[in-house]
Each structure stands twice: as C-alpha cells, then as structure tokens.
Design a protein around this motif. Structure first.
Motif, PDB file in Angstrom:
ATOM      1  N   SER A  80       0.639   4.107  -3.008  1.00  0.00           N
ATOM      2  CA  SER A  80       0.080   5.403  -2.617  1.00  0.00           C
ATOM      3  C   SER A  80       0.456   6.494  -3.602  1.00  0.00           C
ATOM      4  O   SER A  80       1.631   6.687  -3.931  1.00  0.00           O
ATOM      5  CB  SER A  80       0.587   5.767  -1.217  1.00  0.00           C
ATOM      6  N   GLN A 137      -3.396   8.967  -0.663  1.00  0.00           N
ATOM      7  CA  GLN A 137      -2.541  10.104  -1.023  1.00  0.00           C
ATOM      8  C   GLN A 137      -2.653  10.358  -2.523  1.00  0.00           C
ATOM      9  O   GLN A 137      -2.919   9.447  -3.300  1.00  0.00           O
ATOM     10  CB  GLN A 137      -1.077   9.813  -0.670  1.00  0.00           C
ATOM     11  N   LEU A 170      -2.767   4.243   1.755  1.00  0.00           N
ATOM     12  CA  LEU A 170      -3.038   4.455   0.334  1.00  0.00           C
ATOM     13  C   LEU A 170      -3.517   5.864   0.009  1.00  0.00           C
ATOM     14  O   LEU A 170      -3.309   6.354  -1.107  1.00  0.00           O
ATOM     15  CB  LEU A 170      -4.126   3.484  -0.130  1.00  0.00           C
ATOM     16  N   THR A 203      -4.600   8.437  -5.822  1.00  0.00           N
ATOM     17  CA  THR A 203      -5.176   7.123  -5.506  1.00  0.00           C
ATOM     18  C   THR A 203      -6.575   7.273  -4.930  1.00  0.00           C
ATOM     19  O   THR A 203      -6.790   7.988  -3.953  1.00  0.00           O
ATOM     20  CB  THR A 203      -4.287   6.367  -4.504  1.00  0.00           C
ATOM     21  N   ALA A 232       0.828  -1.207   0.000  1.00  0.00           N
ATOM     22  CA  ALA A 232       0.000   0.000   0.000  1.00  0.00           C
ATOM     23  C   ALA A 232       0.862   1.257   0.000  1.00  0.00           C
ATOM     24  O   ALA A 232       0.553   2.244  -0.684  1.00  0.00           O
ATOM     25  CB  ALA A 232      -0.924  -0.005   1.219  1.00  0.00           C
ATOM     26  N   ARG A 233       1.954   1.240   0.743  1.00  0.00           N
ATOM     27  CA  ARG A 233       2.845   2.398   0.796  1.00  0.00           C
ATOM     28  C   ARG A 233       3.489   2.679  -0.567  1.00  0.00           C
ATOM     29  O   ARG A 233       3.750   3.832  -0.918  1.00  0.00           O
ATOM     30  CB  ARG A 233       3.905   2.177   1.866  1.00  0.00           C
TER      31      ARG A 233
END
Length: 243
Positions: free
Chosen positions: A109, A128, A126, A131, A105-106
C-alpha cells in the motif's frame, strides 16, 4: 429412485462414512456401478465430492473467513515480507484473494504500482498513496470477498502483469487446489496473463487437496512458505521463511 434422490442419498452415505468405494455405494443404493460412476461424475463437477480411484470422498470444508484471518498471522506476515522483495516500483501486479495476500497488500500500500485485486478486502488495503488499484469486476463471493464469474475472467483477459501472487486453500507435491471451481477459474486466468506466479502459502495448507484443481506446481515461478520440505524443494524453487 430418481437420479436426484439417489445422488442425495449418495452424499448422505459419504457424510456418514467419509469415503466409500464405488462398489459399496452401488450395493447400498441398489444401483449398478456404471450408474454410480455417472452420479459421481455429476456430483464431482458440482464440487460436492472428490473422486478418488475406485470411489469418492467428501472434499475438505473451507473454514469461515473470520477463522482464516486469525490463523498463523505471524507466519503470513513473514511470507508477505519475503514476497515484497520480488516487487519493484512501476510493476503491474495481480493479488489473489486470501489472508496471506491481504498481509502483502498492507505492505504494498502506497507504493508506485498498478495492482489488480481479486478480493475486495485486498483492494481496500491497497488503496493508499501512489498505488493504482484496479478491480477486474465480477461476482463477490459472500463471506469471503473474492471476485468470481465471467466478468472477472473477461477483465483479467485484457491485461498483462509482471507478477501474480497466488493464494491457495491446499497444495501438495504436484498441484495447487481450491475449495471452489469459480475461484479456481479466476486464478487460472490470472496465471495465464502474468509473466511469473509466486505461490504464497503457509505450511498448514500442505498435504491437503481441495476439490478444484488450480495449477500444477511446475507452472509456478516459486513458492514462499514456512514449510521446509526437501521433496518440495526438488519440484520447485522454495523460499522458506520463519516468523
């Protein structure tokens, strides 16, 4: 002895011994083997034990999230980087609960994606840039942050996804398993609505079996892992990564 009392006594015996045969449980509890088999069925359906041929064992206990998040971090990040190579902008993706999917997820993002997150921490990581993050709803599992219940199932039933990145508590050469039935049901629904499912799991999950069956390996597109196991590669395509 009432059924509820007998079942609690049965669990106490398993805690003392780890595993027992049906005939041994019957002898210890002064009940017939048919009665013990009924008790084992009830307790298995509640997720309190795992039935084995001729007896039962206690399922492996799930470690706290605070322990999980610190385990095998470099490997989880390497798995996430390889998983990223399957993602194209504009896709619709489902991200499972878990610390390996959190690492992915990082990386995702900010990308132009529509992502359905089955975990509050994953959703937060996520959310950011470009997204688009959706949460299908449901009951939050306290201390682990995953989403469960019929609401989560109903939300997932409304969508179609290109990819589902599945996490696992345990897997072996035949199937993926999970510590709770509630989470397993949500994973199964995500599998059903995704075109392809990739399992993201480090080697520490292999060779174990939790109480709730999620899916046979044959239903997966492939596995991304640091486990280099020739027999596994004969069952399903495997992407082996190194930290």
């Amino acid at each position: 002895m009432l059924a509820s009392e007998r079942q609690q006594a049965l669990l106490a015996l398993l805690k003392q011994n780890g595993a027992l045969r049906t005939r041994d449980l019957a002898r210890e509890l002064g009940a017939s083997e048919a009665t013990i088999r009924r008790d084992l069925k009830v307790l298995s359906e509640r997720g309190e034990l795992q039935r084995e041929h001729g007896g039962a064992i206690l399922p492996e206990q799930e470690p706290p999230y605070s322990i999980k998040i610190g385990q095998n971090q470099a490997i989880k990040e390497a798995i996430a980087r390889r998983a990223l190579s399957y993602v194209e902008e504009g896709m619709t993706i489902i991200l499972d609960s878990g610390t390996t999917t959190l690492a992915l997820a990082r990386l995702l993002s900010g990308m132009r994606l529509r992502v359905f997150a089955l975990d509050l921490g994953v959703a937060q990581a996520l959310a950011q840039g470009h997204t688009e993050v959706w949460i299908p709803g449901g009951l939050v599992r306290n201390g682990f942050y995953s989403l469960t219940s019929q609401w989560a199932l109903d939300g997932l039933a409304q969508i179609r996804a290109d990819l589902f990145f599945l996490g696992a508590d345990a897997f072996d050469l035949s199937e993926v398993t999970n510590h709770t039935l509630e989470e397993a049901f949500v994973k199964q629904k995500a599998l059903a609505v995704a075109r392809r499912t990739l399992l993201l799991a480090d080697a520490s999950k292999f060779g174990h079996r939790a109480v709730a069956r999620v899916t046979p390996l044959s239903a997966l597109y492939r596995i991304v892992t640091n486990l280099d196991h020739p027999a596994l590669a004969q069952v399903i395509p495997v992407e082996v990564v190194h930290a």
